[in-house]
Design a protein around this motif. Structure first.
Motif, short mmCIF file in Angstrom:
data_model
loop_
_atom_site.label_atom_id
_atom_site.label_comp_id
_atom_site.label_asym_id
_atom_site.label_seq_id
_atom_site.Cartn_x
_atom_site.Cartn_y
_atom_site.Cartn_z
N ALA A 103 -2.74 25.04 11.09
CA ALA A 103 -3.47 25.92 12.00
C ALA A 103 -3.20 27.39 11.67
CB ALA A 103 -3.10 25.62 13.45
N LEU A 104 -1.98 27.71 11.33
CA LEU A 104 -1.64 29.09 11.00
C LEU A 104 -2.29 29.54 9.70
CD1 LEU A 104 2.11 29.13 12.07
CD2 LEU A 104 0.12 29.96 13.34
N GLU A 105 -2.38 28.65 8.74
CA GLU A 105 -3.07 28.99 7.49
C GLU A 105 -4.55 29.26 7.73
OE1 GLU A 105 -2.19 25.82 4.75
OE2 GLU A 105 -0.12 26.48 4.50
N VAL A 106 -5.17 28.43 8.55
CA VAL A 106 -6.59 28.64 8.88
C VAL A 106 -6.77 29.95 9.63
CG1 VAL A 106 -8.53 27.76 10.26
CG2 VAL A 106 -7.19 26.19 8.84
N ALA A 107 -5.92 30.21 10.61
CA ALA A 107 -6.02 31.45 11.38
C ALA A 107 -5.88 32.67 10.47
CB ALA A 107 -4.97 31.47 12.48
N GLN A 108 -4.97 32.60 9.52
CA GLN A 108 -4.79 33.72 8.59
C GLN A 108 -6.03 33.92 7.73
OE1 GLN A 108 -2.22 36.12 8.30
NE2 GLN A 108 -3.93 36.99 7.16
N ARG A 109 -6.64 32.84 7.26
CA ARG A 109 -7.87 32.96 6.46
C ARG A 109 -8.99 33.60 7.28
NH1 ARG A 109 -6.53 27.72 4.50
NH2 ARG A 109 -8.16 26.80 5.78
N ILE A 110 -9.11 33.17 8.52
CA ILE A 110 -10.14 33.73 9.40
C ILE A 110 -9.87 35.22 9.61
CG2 ILE A 110 -11.02 33.74 11.78
CD1 ILE A 110 -10.43 30.65 11.74
N ALA A 111 -8.64 35.56 9.96
CA ALA A 111 -8.29 36.96 10.20
C ALA A 111 -8.50 37.80 8.95
CB ALA A 111 -6.85 37.07 10.69
N SER A 112 -8.15 37.27 7.79
CA SER A 112 -8.33 38.02 6.54
C SER A 112 -9.81 38.28 6.26
CB SER A 112 -7.71 37.26 5.37
OG SER A 112 -6.31 37.19 5.51
N SER A 113 -10.63 37.27 6.45
CA SER A 113 -12.07 37.41 6.23
C SER A 113 -12.66 38.47 7.17
CB SER A 113 -12.76 36.06 6.44
OG SER A 113 -14.15 36.20 6.38
N LEU A 114 -12.28 38.40 8.43
CA LEU A 114 -12.80 39.37 9.39
C LEU A 114 -12.30 40.78 9.11
CD1 LEU A 114 -12.61 37.28 12.68
CD2 LEU A 114 -14.65 37.85 11.35
N LEU A 116 -11.56 41.99 6.17
CA LEU A 116 -12.35 42.48 5.03
C LEU A 116 -13.70 42.98 5.50
CD1 LEU A 116 -11.50 39.81 2.31
CD2 LEU A 116 -10.94 42.25 2.24
N GLY A 117 -14.31 42.27 6.44
CA GLY A 117 -15.59 42.69 6.98
C GLY A 117 -15.51 43.99 7.77
N PHE A 118 -14.49 44.13 8.59
CA PHE A 118 -14.35 45.32 9.42
C PHE A 118 -13.84 46.53 8.66
CE2 PHE A 118 -14.24 42.41 13.16
CZ PHE A 118 -15.20 43.04 13.93
N PHE A 119 -12.82 46.33 7.80
CA PHE A 119 -12.11 47.45 7.22
C PHE A 119 -12.24 47.57 5.70
CE2 PHE A 119 -9.16 45.71 10.63
CZ PHE A 119 -9.67 46.51 11.64
N GLY A 120 -12.71 46.52 5.03
CA GLY A 120 -12.79 46.53 3.58
C GLY A 120 -11.49 46.13 2.90
N ASP A 121 -10.46 45.84 3.68
CA ASP A 121 -9.20 45.36 3.13
C ASP A 121 -8.48 44.55 4.20
OD1 ASP A 121 -8.33 47.33 4.91
OD2 ASP A 121 -7.16 48.44 3.44
N ILE A 122 -7.38 43.90 3.80
CA ILE A 122 -6.58 43.10 4.72
C ILE A 122 -5.39 43.95 5.13
CG2 ILE A 122 -5.21 41.00 5.01
CD1 ILE A 122 -7.07 39.73 2.86
N ARG A 123 -5.36 44.32 6.39
CA ARG A 123 -4.31 45.20 6.89
C ARG A 123 -3.18 44.46 7.56
NH1 ARG A 123 -7.98 50.06 9.49
NH2 ARG A 123 -9.13 50.51 7.57
N VAL A 124 -3.47 43.24 8.05
CA VAL A 124 -2.48 42.49 8.82
C VAL A 124 -2.48 41.05 8.33
CG1 VAL A 124 -1.83 41.69 11.12
CG2 VAL A 124 -2.94 43.91 10.86
N SER A 125 -1.30 40.55 8.04
CA SER A 125 -1.17 39.12 7.75
C SER A 125 -0.17 38.56 8.74
CB SER A 125 -0.73 38.87 6.31
OG SER A 125 0.52 39.44 6.08
N SER A 126 -0.28 37.28 8.99
CA SER A 126 0.62 36.67 9.99
C SER A 126 2.04 36.67 9.47
CB SER A 126 0.16 35.26 10.33
OG SER A 126 0.24 34.42 9.20
N ALA A 127 2.95 36.82 10.39
CA ALA A 127 4.36 36.74 10.04
C ALA A 127 4.73 35.27 9.85
CB ALA A 127 5.22 37.37 11.13
N ALA A 128 5.42 34.98 8.79
CA ALA A 128 5.81 33.60 8.53
C ALA A 128 7.02 33.22 9.32
CB ALA A 128 6.07 33.41 7.05
#
Length: 128
Positions: A103-114, A116-128
């Motif tokens: 679930a955390l891997e999927v959430a990170q992929r979703i957050a990364s995709s969004l 990229l759409g909003f900011f053009g880069d990935i600013r936040v990744s989940s803490a492991a």
């Protein structure tokens, strides 16, 4: 193959618990309430279907998740920090530390995709 902790009933628990936390969160609540006030009863079954589809590969969810989120205004980095933090805490609470990995891997992929759409880069990744 998903973790044995991930079942249809545990996904419903995940979604219910997560969105209860979102609705109580000072950062996320205003964004969600702006779109869903008075319509949470319509949104929740879609979220059950979405998470069942992405975590178990079953169900009938159809929709343009990316497009719906790109239509939101005022999204900032802090929204992703809170979303990922609350999701991580909730997934671990519901699925356990070992069961939450998928679930955390999927959430990170979703957050990364969004992001990229909003900011053009990935600013936040989940803490492991």
């Amino acid at each position: 193959m998903p973790s044995p902790a991930i079942t249809e009933s545990s996904i419903i628990r995940l979604v219910d618990t997560f969105y209860a936390r979102v609705r109580d969160d000072a950062v996320l609540s205003p964004v969600f309430e702006a779109k869903l006030a008075g319509r949470w009863h319509e949104h929740m079954p879609r979220m059950y279907a979405f998470w069942t589809k992405v975590l178990l590969g079953t169900g009938e969810f159809q929709g343009n998740v990316f497009g719906k989120h790109m239509a939101l205004s005022g999204i900032e980095t802090e929204h992703f920090v809170r979303w990922l933090t609350l999701f991580r805490l909730t997934a671990i609470d519901v699925f356990g530390i070992d069961g939450a990995t998928d679930a955390l891997e999927v959430a990170q992929r979703i957050a990364s995709s969004l992001q990229l759409g909003f900011f053009g880069d990935i600013r936040v990744s989940s803490a492991a």
